[in-house]
Design a protein around this motif. Structure first.
Motif, PDB file in Angstrom:
ATOM      1  N   TYR A 232       0.732  -1.314   0.257  1.00 34.56           N
ATOM      2  CA  TYR A 232      -0.020  -0.256  -0.022  1.00 34.56           C
ATOM      3  C   TYR A 232       0.817   1.125   0.066  1.00 34.56           C
ATOM      4  O   TYR A 232       0.541   2.250  -0.789  1.00 34.56           O
ATOM      5  CB  TYR A 232      -0.841  -0.017   1.346  1.00 34.56           C
ATOM      6  CG  TYR A 232      -1.864   1.289   1.586  1.00 34.56           C
ATOM      7  CD1 TYR A 232      -2.917   1.473   0.615  1.00 34.56           C
ATOM      8  CD2 TYR A 232      -1.331   2.181   2.335  1.00 34.56           C
ATOM      9  CE1 TYR A 232      -3.626   2.832   0.936  1.00 34.56           C
ATOM     10  CE2 TYR A 232      -1.894   3.417   2.688  1.00 34.56           C
ATOM     11  CZ  TYR A 232      -3.095   3.766   1.989  1.00 34.56           C
ATOM     12  OH  TYR A 232      -3.655   4.778   1.921  1.00 34.56           O
ATOM     13  N   ILE A 233       1.770   1.402   0.818  1.00 37.09           N
ATOM     14  CA  ILE A 233       2.753   2.433   0.977  1.00 37.09           C
ATOM     15  C   ILE A 233       3.683   2.419  -0.206  1.00 37.09           C
ATOM     16  O   ILE A 233       3.527   3.712  -0.930  1.00 37.09           O
ATOM     17  CB  ILE A 233       3.555   2.347   2.235  1.00 37.09           C
ATOM     18  CG1 ILE A 233       2.789   2.403   3.431  1.00 37.09           C
ATOM     19  CG2 ILE A 233       4.889   3.366   2.384  1.00 37.09           C
ATOM     20  CD1 ILE A 233       3.695   2.110   4.830  1.00 37.09           C
ATOM     21  N   LYS A 234       3.995   1.521  -0.787  1.00 41.72           N
ATOM     22  CA  LYS A 234       4.887   1.531  -2.123  1.00 41.72           C
ATOM     23  C   LYS A 234       4.039   2.152  -3.258  1.00 41.72           C
ATOM     24  O   LYS A 234       4.673   2.846  -3.869  1.00 41.72           O
ATOM     25  CB  LYS A 234       5.309  -0.016  -2.477  1.00 41.72           C
ATOM     26  CG  LYS A 234       6.264   0.071  -3.828  1.00 41.72           C
ATOM     27  CD  LYS A 234       6.796  -1.429  -3.952  1.00 41.72           C
ATOM     28  CE  LYS A 234       7.549  -1.398  -5.094  1.00 41.72           C
ATOM     29  NZ  LYS A 234       7.989  -2.966  -5.311  1.00 41.72           N
ATOM     30  N   LYS A 235       2.645   1.639  -3.126  1.00 43.63           N
ATOM     31  CA  LYS A 235       1.856   2.067  -4.433  1.00 43.63           C
ATOM     32  C   LYS A 235       1.494   3.708  -4.317  1.00 43.63           C
ATOM     33  O   LYS A 235       1.830   4.287  -5.248  1.00 43.63           O
ATOM     34  CB  LYS A 235       0.403   1.514  -4.334  1.00 43.63           C
ATOM     35  CG  LYS A 235      -0.127   1.823  -5.477  1.00 43.63           C
ATOM     36  CD  LYS A 235      -1.603   1.174  -5.344  1.00 43.63           C
ATOM     37  CE  LYS A 235      -2.728   1.626  -6.467  1.00 43.63           C
ATOM     38  NZ  LYS A 235      -3.969   0.525  -6.457  1.00 43.63           N
ATOM     39  N   LYS A 236       1.400   4.186  -2.830  1.00 44.42           N
ATOM     40  CA  LYS A 236       1.299   5.490  -2.770  1.00 44.42           C
ATOM     41  C   LYS A 236       2.482   6.409  -3.094  1.00 44.42           C
ATOM     42  O   LYS A 236       2.472   7.633  -3.438  1.00 44.42           O
ATOM     43  CB  LYS A 236       0.812   5.658  -1.375  1.00 44.42           C
ATOM     44  CG  LYS A 236      -0.515   5.471  -0.827  1.00 44.42           C
ATOM     45  CD  LYS A 236      -1.468   6.278  -1.276  1.00 44.42           C
ATOM     46  CE  LYS A 236      -2.732   5.947  -1.017  1.00 44.42           C
ATOM     47  NZ  LYS A 236      -3.965   6.973  -1.218  1.00 44.42           N
ATOM     48  N   MET A 237       3.747   5.717  -2.924  1.00 46.35           N
ATOM     49  CA  MET A 237       5.020   6.574  -3.082  1.00 46.35           C
ATOM     50  C   MET A 237       5.459   6.330  -4.463  1.00 46.35           C
ATOM     51  O   MET A 237       6.505   7.071  -4.846  1.00 46.35           O
ATOM     52  CB  MET A 237       5.855   6.216  -1.972  1.00 46.35           C
ATOM     53  CG  MET A 237       5.440   6.443  -0.569  1.00 46.35           C
ATOM     54  SD  MET A 237       5.263   7.912  -0.064  1.00 46.35           S
ATOM     55  CE  MET A 237       7.205   8.441  -0.096  1.00 46.35           C
ATOM     56  N   SER A 238       4.892   5.569  -5.368  1.00 38.20           N
ATOM     57  CA  SER A 238       5.623   5.155  -6.403  1.00 38.20           C
ATOM     58  C   SER A 238       6.017   6.254  -7.592  1.00 38.20           C
ATOM     59  O   SER A 238       6.694   6.169  -8.266  1.00 38.20           O
ATOM     60  CB  SER A 238       4.720   3.916  -7.348  1.00 38.20           C
ATOM     61  OG  SER A 238       3.592   4.252  -7.532  1.00 38.20           O
ATOM     62  N   ASP A 239       4.898   7.167  -7.543  1.00 36.94           N
ATOM     63  CA  ASP A 239       4.985   8.246  -8.713  1.00 36.94           C
ATOM     64  C   ASP A 239       5.662   9.503  -7.992  1.00 36.94           C
ATOM     65  O   ASP A 239       5.629  10.403  -8.818  1.00 36.94           O
ATOM     66  CB  ASP A 239       3.677   8.561  -9.151  1.00 36.94           C
ATOM     67  CG  ASP A 239       3.043   7.346  -9.950  1.00 36.94           C
ATOM     68  OD1 ASP A 239       3.971   6.443 -10.506  1.00 36.94           O
ATOM     69  OD2 ASP A 239       1.889   7.131  -9.852  1.00 36.94           O
ATOM     70  N   ILE A 240       6.484   9.288  -6.862  1.00 37.28           N
ATOM     71  CA  ILE A 240       6.916  10.727  -6.238  1.00 37.28           C
ATOM     72  C   ILE A 240       8.152  10.754  -6.473  1.00 37.28           C
ATOM     73  O   ILE A 240       9.053   9.745  -6.419  1.00 37.28           O
ATOM     74  CB  ILE A 240       6.502  10.649  -4.696  1.00 37.28           C
ATOM     75  CG1 ILE A 240       5.056  10.656  -4.414  1.00 37.28           C
ATOM     76  CG2 ILE A 240       7.215  11.667  -3.989  1.00 37.28           C
ATOM     77  CD1 ILE A 240       4.676  10.639  -2.993  1.00 37.28           C
ATOM     78  N   SER A 241       8.714  12.087  -6.827  1.00 40.25           N
ATOM     79  CA  SER A 241      10.274  11.978  -7.327  1.00 40.25           C
ATOM     80  C   SER A 241      10.757  13.116  -6.554  1.00 40.25           C
ATOM     81  O   SER A 241      12.026  13.177  -6.291  1.00 40.25           O
ATOM     82  CB  SER A 241      10.106  12.294  -8.720  1.00 40.25           C
ATOM     83  OG  SER A 241       9.647  13.462  -9.072  1.00 40.25           O
ATOM     84  N   THR A 242       9.973  14.245  -5.828  1.00 43.20           N
ATOM     85  CA  THR A 242      10.698  15.226  -5.208  1.00 43.20           C
ATOM     86  C   THR A 242      10.554  14.874  -3.800  1.00 43.20           C
ATOM     87  O   THR A 242       9.792  14.353  -3.269  1.00 43.20           O
ATOM     88  CB  THR A 242       9.853  16.744  -5.625  1.00 43.20           C
ATOM     89  OG1 THR A 242       8.438  16.427  -4.720  1.00 43.20           O
ATOM     90  CG2 THR A 242       9.571  16.662  -6.854  1.00 43.20           C
ATOM     91  N   TYR A 243      11.594  15.548  -2.975  1.00 40.90           N
ATOM     92  CA  TYR A 243      11.737  15.341  -1.664  1.00 40.90           C
ATOM     93  C   TYR A 243      10.506  16.191  -0.932  1.00 40.90           C
ATOM     94  O   TYR A 243      10.077  15.556   0.048  1.00 40.90           O
ATOM     95  CB  TYR A 243      13.017  15.991  -1.118  1.00 40.90           C
ATOM     96  CG  TYR A 243      14.161  14.849  -1.155  1.00 40.90           C
ATOM     97  CD1 TYR A 243      14.498  14.220  -0.121  1.00 40.90           C
ATOM     98  CD2 TYR A 243      14.855  14.904  -2.508  1.00 40.90           C
ATOM     99  CE1 TYR A 243      15.561  13.141  -0.349  1.00 40.90           C
ATOM    100  CE2 TYR A 243      15.735  14.013  -2.520  1.00 40.90           C
ATOM    101  CZ  TYR A 243      16.205  13.170  -1.398  1.00 40.90           C
ATOM    102  OH  TYR A 243      17.227  12.356  -1.765  1.00 40.90           O
ATOM    103  N   ARG A 244      10.175  17.211  -1.492  1.00 45.90           N
ATOM    104  CA  ARG A 244       9.106  17.928  -0.751  1.00 45.90           C
ATOM    105  C   ARG A 244       7.788  17.003  -0.775  1.00 45.90           C
ATOM    106  O   ARG A 244       7.079  16.694   0.112  1.00 45.90           O
ATOM    107  CB  ARG A 244       8.717  19.224  -1.429  1.00 45.90           C
ATOM    108  CG  ARG A 244       7.645  20.082  -0.858  1.00 45.90           C
ATOM    109  CD  ARG A 244       7.039  21.047  -1.852  1.00 45.90           C
ATOM    110  NE  ARG A 244       6.717  20.774  -3.360  1.00 45.90           N
ATOM    111  CZ  ARG A 244       7.474  21.244  -4.359  1.00 45.90           C
ATOM    112  NH1 ARG A 244       8.419  21.936  -4.326  1.00 45.90           N
ATOM    113  NH2 ARG A 244       6.690  20.554  -5.531  1.00 45.90           N
ATOM    114  N   ASP A 245       7.337  16.319  -1.846  1.00 49.98           N
ATOM    115  CA  ASP A 245       6.211  15.668  -2.045  1.00 49.98           C
ATOM    116  C   ASP A 245       6.362  14.164  -1.318  1.00 49.98           C
ATOM    117  O   ASP A 245       5.537  13.806  -0.668  1.00 49.98           O
ATOM    118  CB  ASP A 245       6.011  15.165  -3.468  1.00 49.98           C
ATOM    119  CG  ASP A 245       5.428  16.519  -4.161  1.00 49.98           C
ATOM    120  OD1 ASP A 245       5.074  17.448  -3.760  1.00 49.98           O
ATOM    121  OD2 ASP A 245       5.511  16.222  -5.608  1.00 49.98           O
TER     122      ASP A 245
END
Length: 496
Positions: A232-245
């Motif tokens: 679940y966490i991996k899916k939520k974070m999969s498309d994030i590339s910036t440290y802020r996001d």
């Protein structure tokens, strides 16, 4: 250039349950709660004071996220002021931004020393990678995970020195006795656990306090764990590339999980304990501490000990809250029922095994489809004090003469799934209510019939019906056996 550090405390579960004394278990659970974050902040504060005392200009800035009042990464607006910031904390895992590698190494070294002082035997795995830009979080984090895997693979597995030929050692842990606590020889690990327990002003508690009454010494050790949380966490974070996001998303997910499992589900269970006692004929005026005690409540990882009679009601209520709050998260649970003098560390191990059984059933039902994720529960009684694993007990003691299984667990908790090999907890409650009108000696005979054959069970039910004014019929023999197996717990009376 900035650096990303990951800290992972190893062996928390073993540390908490490496004892059979309730006082030490509670002390250990209090000790490890947010431990790595507290140690990190303590070392930063000490370094901050050192710099001030030396009249150095640069100060360490720490973003106050312990209460999650700031979801933004402060690097965006305060980069020149920041020396270190916690990006994410959860489950003994800490992710930290350092502007300076030298500071990161120094703080990490001091944290390892402090962890040993605080706990005696816990180990800290530390990995770090260089940050190449604001938009490189995904690549940096993947490198960091690989680095952490290498660090863990190369870490020594040995514990602190277990003593010398001239020392007296604890037979359970092998650690040398080095302290005297209330006139008793204890290891330093036990000493720090007891010290933490006493600091929190708890009354003296023993596992024996949770039993029902004289002659009824059964207690329950319960382990609940969220389903597929890593995916679940991996899916939520999969498309994030910036440290802020990434920081905002990680902090939000952590807060949501803790809010759901601890602040809503567990809190509701504790609130309902007096009502549960009324349902199973327990004195609800007893102190809640002698009916229910939370041992671990870290995000989706929940462990508690309670009176055996209210165990199933506690778990069902926990699952019902998950369902009521949007059915976004799911969990499985294991309930191990044993005598109050049963080794607690062993009992916890069984509760974990039962939870794993429930998760296995859930995976079989899902068959790779995450949308089918749901809640299951498994339970096991131990009246005799046997120390065999759950699988061994069921393969050898829960079969009839033909070698066929006679039990039905695990059970689904929630709405009916209408699948032949899935048993519903509500059906178990229904059978339990039916059994309450039957003579106890007849139920014992019926239980013995299960070990012979299903045909013998049918004959026993037929014989009982010739003597009862209200005929009984049990469609599922596996549910019937499970109900008879737990009839001494007085579970039942749940209607939906």
């Amino acid at each position: 250039m900035a650096w990303l550090y990951m800290y992972d405390v190893r062996g928390i579960q073993d540390y908490v349950f490496r004892t059979n004394k309730m006082k030490e278990i509670i002390g250990a659970s209090l000790l490890v709660e947010d431990l790595i974050k507290k140690i990190f902040i303590k070392q930063l504060n000490e370094e901050n004071e050192r710099r001030i005392n030396n009249n150095e200009k640069e100060l360490i800035y720490i973003d106050k996220i312990s209460s999650h009042d700031s979801l933004q990464f402060s690097i965006d607006s305060d980069y020149n002021q920041i020396d270190a910031e916690i990006m994410y904390y959860g489950g003994g895992n800490l992710l930290v931004f350092f502007k300076d590698e030298t500071l990161g190494k120094m703080i990490s070294h001091k944290m390892c020393i402090e962890l040993t002082k605080e706990t005696y035997s816990l180990q800290l795995a530390v990995a770090h990678v260089e940050i190449h830009g604001e938009n490189t979080y995904k690549e940096d984090y993947q490198k960091l995970q690989k680095e952490m895997e290498k660090v863990k693979a190369n870490m020594p597995t040995s514990l602190p020195i277990a003593g010398f030929p001239i020392t007296l050692n604890d037979p359970l842990t092998g650690f040398p006795f080095s302290k005297i606590d209330e006139g008793e020889k204890v290891t330093y690990e036990s000493y720090v656990k007891r010290r933490k327990y006493n600091e929190c002003h708890h009354t003296g508690e023993k596992i024996n306090d949770f039993k029902s009454e004289e002659g009824d010494s059964m207690v329950a050790i319960v382990h609940i764990d969220g389903n597929n949380m890593g995916q679940y966490i991996k899916k939520k974070m999969s498309d994030i590339s910036t440290y802020r996001d990434a920081t905002k998303a990680a902090r939000t997910i952590s807060e949501e999980i803790n809010n759901m499992f601890v602040r809503k589900c567990l809190k509701e269970v504790i609130k309902q304990v007096p009502q549960f006692c009324k349902q199973v004929d327990l004195d609800e005026k007893r102190s809640k501490r002698t009916l229910f005690r939370s041992i671990i409540s870290a995000g989706d990882d929940i462990t508690f000990v309670c009176n055996a009679r209210i165990a199933l009601l506690c778990v069902k209520t926990f699952m019902d809250v998950l369902k009521r709050e949007g059915d976004k998260y799911h969990a499985c649970a294991g309930i191990f029922i044993c005598h109050s003098h049963f080794p607690f560390s062993r009992g916890y191990h069984y509760a974990e095994q039962l939870c794993d059984n429930a998760k296995k059933k859930n995976r079989e039902y899902m068959n790779g489809d995450m949308s089918r994720d749901t809640n299951f529960i498994d339970f096991q009684m131990n009246y005799s004090g046997l120390l065999n694993d759950i699988d061994y007990i069921r393969e050898h003691l829960y079969v009839n003469h033909q070698g066929d299984s006679i039990y039905g667990r695990p059970y689904h908790v929630g709405k009916f799934l209408n699948k032949n090999d899935i048993l519903e907890l509500n059906d178990l409650f229904g059978v339990l209510n039916e059994l309450k009108v039957l003579p106890r000696n007849k139920l014992k005979n019926l239980r013995e019939a299960f070990y012979v054959s299903e045909h013998q069970v049918d004959r026993e039910i037929l014989e009982m019906n010739t003597r009862l004014s209200k005929k009984i019929k049990f469609d599922n023999k596996h549910i019937l056996f499970d109900a008879i197996d737990v009839m001494d717990m007085r579970w039942g009376e749940v209607h939906e």
